[in-house]
Design a protein around this motif. Structure first.
Motif, PDB file in Angstrom:
ATOM      1  N   PHE A   2       0.840  -1.182   0.000  1.00  0.00           N
ATOM      2  CA  PHE A   2       0.000   0.000   0.000  1.00  0.00           C
ATOM      3  C   PHE A   2       0.886   1.246   0.000  1.00  0.00           C
ATOM      4  CE2 PHE A   2      -2.007  -3.552   2.090  1.00  0.00           C
ATOM      5  CZ  PHE A   2      -3.235  -3.617   1.456  1.00  0.00           C
ATOM      6  N   THR A   3       0.253   2.403  -0.133  1.00  0.00           N
ATOM      7  CA  THR A   3       1.009   3.653  -0.164  1.00  0.00           C
ATOM      8  C   THR A   3       0.768   4.520   1.059  1.00  0.00           C
ATOM      9  OG1 THR A   3      -0.711   4.950  -1.260  1.00  0.00           O
ATOM     10  CG2 THR A   3       0.776   3.688  -2.676  1.00  0.00           C
ATOM     11  N   GLY A   4      -0.289   4.238   1.816  1.00  0.00           N
ATOM     12  CA  GLY A   4      -0.635   5.079   2.948  1.00  0.00           C
ATOM     13  C   GLY A   4      -1.454   6.292   2.549  1.00  0.00           C
ATOM     14  N   ILE A   5      -1.903   6.335   1.284  1.00  0.00           N
ATOM     15  CA  ILE A   5      -2.800   7.391   0.834  1.00  0.00           C
ATOM     16  C   ILE A   5      -4.217   6.820   0.897  1.00  0.00           C
ATOM     17  CG2 ILE A   5      -3.409   8.963  -1.039  1.00  0.00           C
ATOM     18  CD1 ILE A   5      -0.630   9.464   0.227  1.00  0.00           C
ATOM     19  N   ILE A   6      -4.970   7.232   1.889  1.00  0.00           N
ATOM     20  CA  ILE A   6      -6.297   6.670   2.150  1.00  0.00           C
ATOM     21  C   ILE A   6      -7.253   7.050   1.028  1.00  0.00           C
ATOM     22  CG2 ILE A   6      -8.236   6.617   3.788  1.00  0.00           C
ATOM     23  CD1 ILE A   6      -5.530   5.297   4.732  1.00  0.00           C
ATOM     24  N   GLU A   7      -8.001   6.061   0.533  1.00  0.00           N
ATOM     25  CA  GLU A   7      -8.940   6.305  -0.558  1.00  0.00           C
ATOM     26  C   GLU A   7     -10.302   6.775  -0.059  1.00  0.00           C
ATOM     27  OE1 GLU A   7      -8.509   3.671  -4.170  1.00  0.00           O
ATOM     28  OE2 GLU A   7      -7.778   2.346  -2.562  1.00  0.00           O
ATOM     29  N   GLU A   8     -10.695   6.285   1.104  1.00  0.00           N
ATOM     30  CA  GLU A   8     -11.976   6.717   1.663  1.00  0.00           C
ATOM     31  C   GLU A   8     -12.093   6.261   3.107  1.00  0.00           C
ATOM     32  OE1 GLU A   8     -15.608   4.826   0.179  1.00  0.00           O
ATOM     33  OE2 GLU A   8     -14.421   3.104  -0.456  1.00  0.00           O
ATOM     34  N   LYS A   9     -13.010   6.938   3.815  1.00  0.00           N
ATOM     35  CA  LYS A   9     -13.408   6.473   5.139  1.00  0.00           C
ATOM     36  C   LYS A   9     -14.564   5.515   4.934  1.00  0.00           C
ATOM     37  CE  LYS A   9     -14.009  10.445   7.337  1.00  0.00           C
ATOM     38  NZ  LYS A   9     -14.278  11.432   8.402  1.00  0.00           N
ATOM     39  N   GLY A  95       2.666   8.024  -1.015  1.00  0.00           N
ATOM     40  CA  GLY A  95       3.045   8.112   0.392  1.00  0.00           C
ATOM     41  C   GLY A  95       4.406   7.486   0.608  1.00  0.00           C
ATOM     42  N   HIS A  96       4.430   6.302   1.200  1.00  0.00           N
ATOM     43  CA  HIS A  96       5.655   5.517   1.321  1.00  0.00           C
ATOM     44  C   HIS A  96       5.263   4.044   1.265  1.00  0.00           C
ATOM     45  CE1 HIS A  96       4.456   5.387   5.636  1.00  0.00           C
ATOM     46  NE2 HIS A  96       5.261   4.341   5.755  1.00  0.00           N
ATOM     47  N   ILE A  97       6.232   3.161   1.268  1.00  0.00           N
ATOM     48  CA  ILE A  97       5.940   1.726   1.187  1.00  0.00           C
ATOM     49  C   ILE A  97       5.314   1.274   2.510  1.00  0.00           C
ATOM     50  CG2 ILE A  97       6.926  -0.581   0.969  1.00  0.00           C
ATOM     51  CD1 ILE A  97       9.131   0.726  -0.779  1.00  0.00           C
ATOM     52  N   VAL A  98       4.058   0.863   2.425  1.00  0.00           N
ATOM     53  CA  VAL A  98       3.310   0.384   3.592  1.00  0.00           C
ATOM     54  C   VAL A  98       2.895  -1.051   3.287  1.00  0.00           C
ATOM     55  CG1 VAL A  98       1.270   0.725   5.037  1.00  0.00           C
ATOM     56  CG2 VAL A  98       2.471   2.712   4.104  1.00  0.00           C
ATOM     57  N   GLN A  99       3.249  -1.975   4.155  1.00  0.00           N
ATOM     58  CA  GLN A  99       2.937  -3.383   3.915  1.00  0.00           C
ATOM     59  C   GLN A  99       1.545  -3.777   4.400  1.00  0.00           C
ATOM     60  OE1 GLN A  99       6.555  -5.027   5.894  1.00  0.00           O
ATOM     61  NE2 GLN A  99       6.798  -6.050   3.922  1.00  0.00           N
ATOM     62  N   GLY A 100       1.019  -3.065   5.365  1.00  0.00           N
ATOM     63  CA  GLY A 100      -0.236  -3.496   5.967  1.00  0.00           C
ATOM     64  C   GLY A 100      -0.003  -4.535   7.051  1.00  0.00           C
ATOM     65  N   HIS A 101       1.256  -4.653   7.486  1.00  0.00           N
ATOM     66  CA  HIS A 101       1.627  -5.571   8.562  1.00  0.00           C
ATOM     67  C   HIS A 101       1.898  -4.713   9.795  1.00  0.00           C
ATOM     68  CE1 HIS A 101       3.373  -8.273   5.147  1.00  0.00           C
ATOM     69  NE2 HIS A 101       2.063  -8.175   5.099  1.00  0.00           N
TER      70      HIS A 101
END
Length: 196
Positions: A2-9, A95-101
């Motif tokens: 992921f990028t850490g750029i939220i698409e929606e709430k 954003g940055h490299i976000v693994q979701g871990h």
């Protein structure tokens, strides 16, 4: 990834707890628009696998490990959550490299509203402190943010109006628990150096 750029709430519409885990159903019209079985969607920064979609609602399995290591166990029906689909190889990495871990949780210690932004301070779990650096990246509830200050027990971030409006950070109150994921590159560098 992921990028850490939220698409929606999104909004939690159902939680079915069984056997130490949970089946979580979330309303999110944007992320559900092209979601299919097996896709990854980050919910408050936790990478989860879609098992079903129905209209603008997707359902994911959440194992006990994820409930224990994140704030997902505290969600209730009606909870707002940050949502992001996995990044495609042909997209910008905004954003940055976000693994979701998720590496752990932190507590919001203070919030100071400014004219154009809010300054927030969070607790810093001791084992993760070595990976957090001023001007470095951190993901809080899946949001890619820049660390503005850090000490042995806490770190700070500043939130622009867009982040306050489009993510759950605008609603967070002192005492709230959030998910944090430190920069994965820092963890790999530490491991490589330790092996030398």
């Amino acid at each position: 990834m992921f990028t850490g750029i939220i698409e929606e709430k999104g909004e939690v519409v159902a939680i079915d707890r069984a056997g130490g885990g949970a089946l979580l159903s979330v309303r999110g019209p944007i992320v559900t628009s092209d979601a299919k079985h097996g896709d990854s969607i980050a919910v408050n920064g936790v990478c989860l696998t879609v098992v079903k979609t129905e209209g603008d609602v997707f359902t994911v399995d959440v194992i006990k490990e994820s409930l224990d290591r994140s704030s997902l166990g505290g969600l209730t029906e009606g909870s707002a959550v940050n949502l992001e689909r996995a990044v495609r190889a042909d997209q910008r990495l905004g954003g940055h490299i976000v693994q979701g871990h998720v590496d752990g949780t932190a507590v919001l210690l203070s919030r100071h509203p400014g004219d154009s932004w809010d300054d927030l301070r969070f607790s810093l779990p001791e084992p993760l402190g070595r990976y957090v650096a001023e001007k470095g990246s951190i993901a809080i509830d899946g949001i890619s943010l820049t660390v503005t200050a850090v000490d042995d027990e806490s770190f700070g971030v500043s939130l622009i109006p867009t982040t306050l409006k489009l993510t759950t950070m605008g609603e967070r109150q002192v005492g709230d628990v959030v998910n944090i994921e430190v920069d994965v590159i820092a963890k790999y560098v530490e491991r490589l150096v330790a092996r030398q």
